[in-house]
Each structure stands twice: as structure tokens, then as C-alpha cells.
Motif scaffolding. Structure first.
Motif, PDB file in Angstrom:
ATOM      1  N   ARG A  98       0.814  -1.207   0.000  1.00  0.00           N
ATOM      2  CA  ARG A  98       0.000   0.000   0.000  1.00  0.00           C
ATOM      3  C   ARG A  98       0.854   1.265   0.000  1.00  0.00           C
ATOM      4  NH1 ARG A  98      -5.325   0.545   2.522  1.00  0.00           N
ATOM      5  NH2 ARG A  98      -5.835   2.764   2.545  1.00  0.00           N
ATOM      6  N   GLU A  99       1.892   1.297   0.845  1.00  0.00           N
ATOM      7  CA  GLU A  99       2.733   2.486   0.947  1.00  0.00           C
ATOM      8  C   GLU A  99       3.389   2.827  -0.381  1.00  0.00           C
ATOM      9  OE1 GLU A  99       2.675  -0.109   3.029  1.00  0.00           O
ATOM     10  OE2 GLU A  99       3.357   0.436   5.054  1.00  0.00           O
ATOM     11  N   PHE A 100       3.889   1.792  -1.082  1.00  0.00           N
ATOM     12  CA  PHE A 100       4.528   2.006  -2.383  1.00  0.00           C
ATOM     13  C   PHE A 100       3.537   2.579  -3.381  1.00  0.00           C
ATOM     14  CE2 PHE A 100       5.296   0.412  -6.695  1.00  0.00           C
ATOM     15  CZ  PHE A 100       6.552   0.937  -6.949  1.00  0.00           C
ATOM     16  N   VAL A 101       2.359   1.983  -3.460  1.00  0.00           N
ATOM     17  CA  VAL A 101       1.370   2.426  -4.445  1.00  0.00           C
ATOM     18  C   VAL A 101       0.897   3.846  -4.133  1.00  0.00           C
ATOM     19  CG1 VAL A 101      -0.864   1.935  -5.510  1.00  0.00           C
ATOM     20  CG2 VAL A 101       0.670   0.052  -4.911  1.00  0.00           C
ATOM     21  N   MET A 102       0.674   4.139  -2.853  1.00  0.00           N
ATOM     22  CA  MET A 102       0.262   5.500  -2.502  1.00  0.00           C
ATOM     23  C   MET A 102       1.353   6.515  -2.856  1.00  0.00           C
ATOM     24  SD  MET A 102      -2.834   5.433  -1.536  1.00  0.00           S
ATOM     25  CE  MET A 102      -2.853   7.185  -1.218  1.00  0.00           C
ATOM     26  N   ASP A 103       2.613   6.155  -2.666  1.00  0.00           N
ATOM     27  CA  ASP A 103       3.702   7.046  -3.071  1.00  0.00           C
ATOM     28  C   ASP A 103       3.656   7.312  -4.578  1.00  0.00           C
ATOM     29  OD1 ASP A 103       4.648   7.306  -0.504  1.00  0.00           O
ATOM     30  OD2 ASP A 103       6.306   5.874  -0.744  1.00  0.00           O
ATOM     31  N   LYS A 104       3.352   6.278  -5.358  1.00  0.00           N
ATOM     32  CA  LYS A 104       3.274   6.435  -6.815  1.00  0.00           C
ATOM     33  C   LYS A 104       2.081   7.302  -7.208  1.00  0.00           C
ATOM     34  CE  LYS A 104       5.745   4.607  -9.329  1.00  0.00           C
ATOM     35  NZ  LYS A 104       7.056   5.054  -9.865  1.00  0.00           N
ATOM     36  N   ILE A 105       0.959   7.144  -6.513  1.00  0.00           N
ATOM     37  CA  ILE A 105      -0.211   7.979  -6.778  1.00  0.00           C
ATOM     38  C   ILE A 105       0.123   9.451  -6.518  1.00  0.00           C
ATOM     39  CG2 ILE A 105      -2.526   8.560  -5.930  1.00  0.00           C
ATOM     40  CD1 ILE A 105      -2.909   5.538  -5.363  1.00  0.00           C
ATOM     41  N   ILE A 106       0.745   9.706  -5.385  1.00  0.00           N
ATOM     42  CA  ILE A 106       1.116  11.081  -5.035  1.00  0.00           C
ATOM     43  C   ILE A 106       2.140  11.632  -6.032  1.00  0.00           C
ATOM     44  CG2 ILE A 106       2.286  12.474  -3.285  1.00  0.00           C
ATOM     45  CD1 ILE A 106       0.922  10.587  -1.195  1.00  0.00           C
ATOM     46  N   GLU A 107       3.073  10.789  -6.436  1.00  0.00           N
ATOM     47  CA  GLU A 107       4.058  11.216  -7.440  1.00  0.00           C
ATOM     48  C   GLU A 107       3.359  11.608  -8.737  1.00  0.00           C
ATOM     49  OE1 GLU A 107       6.979   8.687 -10.207  1.00  0.00           O
ATOM     50  OE2 GLU A 107       7.577   8.655  -8.094  1.00  0.00           O
ATOM     51  N   ASP A 108       2.406  10.799  -9.190  1.00  0.00           N
ATOM     52  CA  ASP A 108       1.656  11.128 -10.404  1.00  0.00           C
ATOM     53  C   ASP A 108       0.932  12.459 -10.254  1.00  0.00           C
ATOM     54  OD1 ASP A 108       2.255   9.179 -12.251  1.00  0.00           O
ATOM     55  OD2 ASP A 108       0.481   7.952 -11.875  1.00  0.00           O
ATOM     56  N   LEU A 109       0.299  12.679  -9.128  1.00  0.00           N
ATOM     57  CA  LEU A 109      -0.452  13.919  -8.932  1.00  0.00           C
ATOM     58  C   LEU A 109       0.468  15.132  -8.841  1.00  0.00           C
ATOM     59  CD1 LEU A 109      -3.235  12.743  -6.473  1.00  0.00           C
ATOM     60  CD2 LEU A 109      -3.522  13.451  -8.861  1.00  0.00           C
ATOM     61  N   GLU A 110       1.597  14.993  -8.161  1.00  0.00           N
ATOM     62  CA  GLU A 110       2.511  16.135  -8.051  1.00  0.00           C
ATOM     63  C   GLU A 110       3.119  16.484  -9.399  1.00  0.00           C
ATOM     64  OE1 GLU A 110       3.789  15.847  -3.343  1.00  0.00           O
ATOM     65  OE2 GLU A 110       5.052  14.834  -4.834  1.00  0.00           O
TER      66      GLU A 110
END
Length: 590
Positions: A171-183
Motif C-alpha cells: 500500500r505504501e509504495f502504491v500510494m507514493d506512486k499515486i502522489i508522485e503522479d499527482l505532483e
């Protein structure tokens, strides 16, 4: 005049996305790329625009948004949803079922595999930003539903066995990727406001939603030992703050406290000043839905808002809890509708309710609502009442949510001040003429009923956090947030009680709106008295009163409800997908 839809701007080559996408596909399937030669379809800015326009169809439709609230304690309808019947829940069997579908992601990732064929660098940046927004949207939904999920950022080919059979990423990895995409999307998108198109404000607003969700999820789901809650909450309020300070969005208001909230949702045109992202419908283009029919027809789900939810609306005159009144629990309909937050009368058929464009006063239709609290939010004029005849636009992200995200994130971090409340919660309340939330008063005397609902809320900001949760429940009612909020707050136990509706001290006749006319007869089967009541409700079977011959309207009283705290915050992965991929591990306790 309603704008044409970006989603209608479809060109021939978009068959790529259409052929590639199926809401029931397994991730094992692949695009029929050879048939359409995408290598030749992403060459110009126009190509990228037309392709990414197709992503907007992945946004939720109005009925999908509203029906998400049917799983929650806001609503009682003609069924008990599986989310509230733990013992009856089963694991889906078919590959790609139960939400474990990946077609929409493949459509987005096809863009990433080919968009650099375009030599227009400005266009590449813009449409990359849009694609990143939609990939983040897709994965956020998946994490909320399943927790750990496999992260893919390229189209999977048949020979890619490492990708085809990979395990779930944490979960932590995927959430980091989601935030990276949004930023990255925020950096690449322009700042031109348009309610039916993604821009940097849309991405910032979604970032505030994502980080608030995950930050509070990690804070309250202590059993998972997830780290980084405070970092996420800081990102949440800072993203919201940028929208508040820089975007120019504001709450829709004409100064009419009795109709502005209603009109925001019943309008055939998005209220551009507040709606950051929405979905358009059109009578002219025959792009329709059936929301009027859904809430007014006697053949639909008889949706009613619950007594608990209606009780949560504050008193209009002083902003105090309605439940502070000594007899609140046994008030009749007329009495309980007096002196309430004006959003209540713009969400349900209250005393004196009139349809838009009609001067006739209408009572709740007990043949179309199980609780007596009949939904009026979203409902427009009678010309749109037929099945599939409605065309109100739907807000998906609006400025009021951003304000609520800001206040909650700062309160969770212990950083909230009265000044923060004044530029967030106060603005929301101003629209309907409600008194402001006083932080000191709330923290000094937390509402006991709210505190019992949310026992994990503690600390010096307990009272104000409870009031922000109340505000969120009321302002965002039936907009698809309540389930996610209960999950992230670890408040699933609120789904276990049997939900109730209006209170009646006995069987017999009732004048609901105190106009001297008998409006309603409650009777038991085989014992129907003579009555001139305009509505008659048989008590027994599905609909009963909690005390037999008196009490609250209640549905499915004899059916068992249960929420499993160890299991039911996540959904199960279909058995078919687990059998196909030995590396997939089922969610805990399923």
C-alpha cells in the motif's frame, strides 16, 4: 448554454481505447495493438488531446456516486447492502469481477507507452499531466477497495510473465506512486479553470483528498502499523491551501440561504465558480440519467435518509446540536423540522417542500421512501421525472470539499486555529445562514452523541474534529464520501445497528405538516380503519415500528447485521484471479 462535452470529442483512432477497455477484463488480457497501430496514432497535439478526452468517461456517473452512499449509515433502502452483512459476504469467483478490473488502467498506460512520439513538447507535458491525473484516480480507487495492489505503468504484453504474475505491491509504495503522479500532474497542467476538464487545480484538489484519506487511514488503523500519517496530512492541507489561496474558486451563492445549496445540485449546468471537476449531461445530446426517477418513483429503491443522519443537522438559530433538546428523540415530523440547518430542507422533503418550478406543497411520499425522510437533493423540475429523462450535471470535486479537507487535516495535526475555521467551515455555513463553528466552545464541550459515535477521536481537538466530521457528513451527503470516511476513520461499527426513520407515538392518523389535514395513516394488516388520509402505510413485514405499535420506522428488523472489524474494511480479490496468479495473496480473513 451547456458546453459540449470533452468526452464527446472522439476521433476515429480512439477505437484503440474502446477496443482495449473492458470493465470486466482481467489484467491478464492485452490490447489488440496490432489492429490499430498506435505507433502511428500519437504523433500530434490533436492526437494526444483526442485520446486523453476518452479518459473522462472513466469518471463516475451520477448514479454511481449516489449509490455509494447506499452502503452507509446515511441511508435505508429496499435491501441491506452486503457491506453491512458480514456473515453473508462471499468472495467473487469470476476473473476481473468485484472491482478487480484493469481495462481503464491499460487505456491510460497505452498513452504512456506512445505519447513521446509527439514532437510538440508543450502538448506532451499537458496531456501527460492529464494521463497522470487519471492513473492516480484509478489507483486511488483500487487502494481504497483492496489495499495492496500491483502497480503497472506500461501495457502488459503476453510474454511479460514477470508483470503478468507479479504479486501485489504494498500500500505504501502504491500510494507514493499515486502522489508522485499527482505532483507531476500539478507541475505540468495549466491553471485555466474549466469544470469539465482536468487542470492543476483539479490535481491539487485530488491530492488533498488522497492525502487526507491515507493520512487518517494510517492514523486510525493502528493495527496495520502504517507510517507517515503526519506527512500525508501536511500534504493534504497544503494542497487544499494552494487551491484556496491561488485558484479563484469560491462557493456558489446568490445570497438565498433557502435555495442556493439545492440549486447547486439540481442545476442543468455546472456551477463553475465552485465545481472544480464535474460531469456534464445534456438533453440536446441525449446524454441523460434517471436521478429524478430514482428518488421520486415508487418502483425504485425507496431510498430514505436515516433518523440518525437527520438528527445530525444543527439548530439554525444558535448552531447547537439538535440532540441537545430534551425531547429530540420523540418529536413528530413538523416539530423536528423547525429551526434546523437549512441544508436539511434542501436535502429532504421537509415541511413546506415545493418542487422546483412548482408552487404546490408536497409531503414526503411514503411509497417512495422507507424512512419518511425522502431525498430532494439533486431533484430538478417535474419535466425530468421519467426514467432516463434527467440531465442535471454532477459535481465530482467541488470547492466545499477542499475547504473541509483543509480544516480536517489541520485539526488532525493539531495545527487548526479559529482563523483556519473562519476561512473554511465558516464559508460553508455562511451559504445557508448558519452560525460559525467556535473552536474553543467545541473543544470545551464535545457533543456526547458524536463522541460515542467516534470513540477513537481524542485529545485537545476532540470537539472540533467531531464537528468537522458532522459538517462533512451534512455538506457532502449523497455525494459518495460517507463510505470512504467511515473506512478511513475505522468507524465500521456504525453500520451494525438497524437504521430507522421517523418516530410515531402510535398507529393511527397523523397531520404531518400541522396544516389541519390528515396526511398519513399507519395501520397493521387486517386492521385498517376508515380514514381520509392521503397516504396509508401498512406496518408489518419489511416495514415495522421499533416498538411494535409505536416507535421509529424500521426496515428488515429481523435480519442480522454485522461488520467484521478485522476483515470488512477491504474487499476480497476474486478467486479466479488468485487461481490464475499464485503470487496473489487474498486480503486478511477472507
Amino acid at each position: 448554454m451547456k458546453k459540449l462535452y470533452v468526452t464527446m470529442k472522439v476521433f476515429g483512432f480512439l477505437i484503440v481505447g474502446g477496443m482495449a477497455t473492458s470493465c470486466n477484463d482481467s489484467f491478464m488480457d492485452r490490447y489488440p495493438i496490432a489492429e490499430v497501430s498506435p505507433e502511428n496514432s500519437f504523433k500530434t497535439a490533436r492526437d494526444l488531446e483526442l485520446y486523453t478526452n476518452g479518459f473522462y468517461e472513466n469518471l463516475p456517473a451520477i448514479k454511481t456516486i449516489i449509490e455509494k452512499d447506499l452502503t452507509t449509515d446515511n441511508v435505508l433502502y429496499t435491501n441491506i447492502p452486503v457491506e453491512q452483512r458480514s456473515d453473508d459476504r462471499t468472495i467473487p469467483s469470476d476473473v476481473g469481477s468485484g472491482g478487480w478490473s484493469w481495462g481503464d488502467l491499460r487505456t491510460v498506460n497505452l498513452f504512456f507507452d506512445h505519447y513521446k512520439q509527439c514532437t510538440d513538447l508543450v502538448a506532451r507535458d499537458k496531456y501527460e499531466g492529464i494521463a497522470r491525473f487519471f492513473r492516480a484516480w484509478f489507483y486511488f480507487d483500487k487502494v481504497k477497495r483492496f489495499g495492496d495492489v500491483p502497480w503497472y505503468e506500461t501495457v502488459i504484453q503476453t510474454g511479460d510473465k514477470d508483470l503478468l504474475y507479479k504479486p501485489r505491491d504494498n500500500r505504501e509504495f502504491v500510494m507514493d506512486k499515486i502522489i508522485e503522479d499527482l505532483e507531476l500532474a500539478i507541475d505540468k497542467l495549466d491553471n485555466k479553470r474549466a469544470s469539465d476538464q482536468v487542470n492543476c487545480w483539479t490535481a491539487l484538489s485530488l491530492l488533498s483528498r488522497v492525502c487526507l484519506y491515507e493520512g487518517t487511514y494510517r492514523k486510525y488503523h493502528t493495527e496495520l502499523n502504517l507510517q507517515g500519517s503526519d506527512v500525508l496530512l501536511e500534504k493534504a492541507y497544503k494542497a487544499a491551501e494552494r487551491v484556496m489561496n491561488e485558484s479563484g474558486y469560491k462557493l456558489y451563492s446568490t445570497g438565498n440561504v433557502d435555495t442556493d445549496y439545492r440549486d447547486l445540485f439540481a442545476s442543468s449546468d455546472l456551477r463553475e465558480e465552485e465545481v472544480i471537476l464535474g460531469r456534464r449531461y445534456s438533453l440536446i445530446l441525449n446524454k441523460m440519467h434517471n436521478i429524478n426517477y430514482y428518488f421520486t418513483s415508487r418502483t425504485q429503491k425507496d431510498i430514505g435518509l436515516t433518523k440518525d443522519f437527520v438528527d445530525s443537522y444543527l439548530l439554525q438559530s444558535n448552531g447547537k446540536p439538535f440532540t441537545s433538546k430534551s425531547n429530540y428523540a420523540t418529536m413528530g415530523f413538523y416539530e423536528e423540522m423547525q429551526n434546523r440547518d437549512k441544508r436539511l430542507a434542501q436535502t429532504i422533503r421537509s415541511v413546506g417542500y415545493k418542487r422546483i418550478g412548482d408552487n404546490a406543497i408536497q409531503l414526503p411520499d411514503f411509497a417512495a421512501t422507507m424512512t419518511g425522510y425522502q431525498v430532494s437533493k439533486f431533484v430538478s423540475d417535474v419535466s425530468q421525472d421519467g426514467d432516463g429523462a434527467s440531465y442535471q450535471d454532477i459535481a465530482i470535486i467541488r470547492y466545499a470539499e477542499v475547504l473541509l479537507n483543509y480544516a480536517e487535516a489541520k485539526a488532525e495535526l493539531g495545527l487548526l486555529t479559529q482563523d483556519d475555521i473562519d476561512k473554511s467551515i465558516k464559508l460553508i455555513r455562511n451559504r445557508v445562514g448558519m452560525p460559525n463553528l467556535n473552536m474553543g466552545d467545541a473543544n470545551q464541550s464535545p457533543d456526547a452523541i458524536m463522541a460515542a459515535m467516534y470513540p477513537t477521536v481524542t485529545g485537545t481537538n476532540k470537539g472540533v474534529l467531531l464537528e468537522i466530521r458532522r459538517e462533512r457528513r451534512i455538506e457532502l451527503a449523497l455525494e459518495g464520501f460517507r463510505w470512504d470516511d467511515l473506512v478511513r476513520w475505522r468507524a465500521g461499527k456504525l453500520l451494525e445497528p438497524h437504521f430507522t426513520g421517523m418516530y410515531f407515538p402510535s398507529l393511527g392518523e397523523f397531520d404531518l405538516d400541522n396544516d389541519g389535514k390528515i396526511d398519513l395513516l399507519l395501520y397493521k394488516e387486517g386492521n385498517e380503519p376508515q380514514s381520509n388520509a392521503s397516504q396509508k402505510v401498512k406496518i408489518g413485514g419489511v416495514i415495522q415500528l421499533t416498538g411494535g405499535d409505536k416507535g421509529y420506522l424500521i426496515g428488515f428488523k429481523d435480519n442480522k447485521k454485522k461488520f467484521d472489524e478485522e476483515r470488512d474494511y477491504l474487499y476480497p480479490i476474486p478467486m479466479g484471479d488468485i487461481l490464475l496468479n499464485d503470487n496473489l495473496v487474498q486480503n486478511p480473513h477472507w
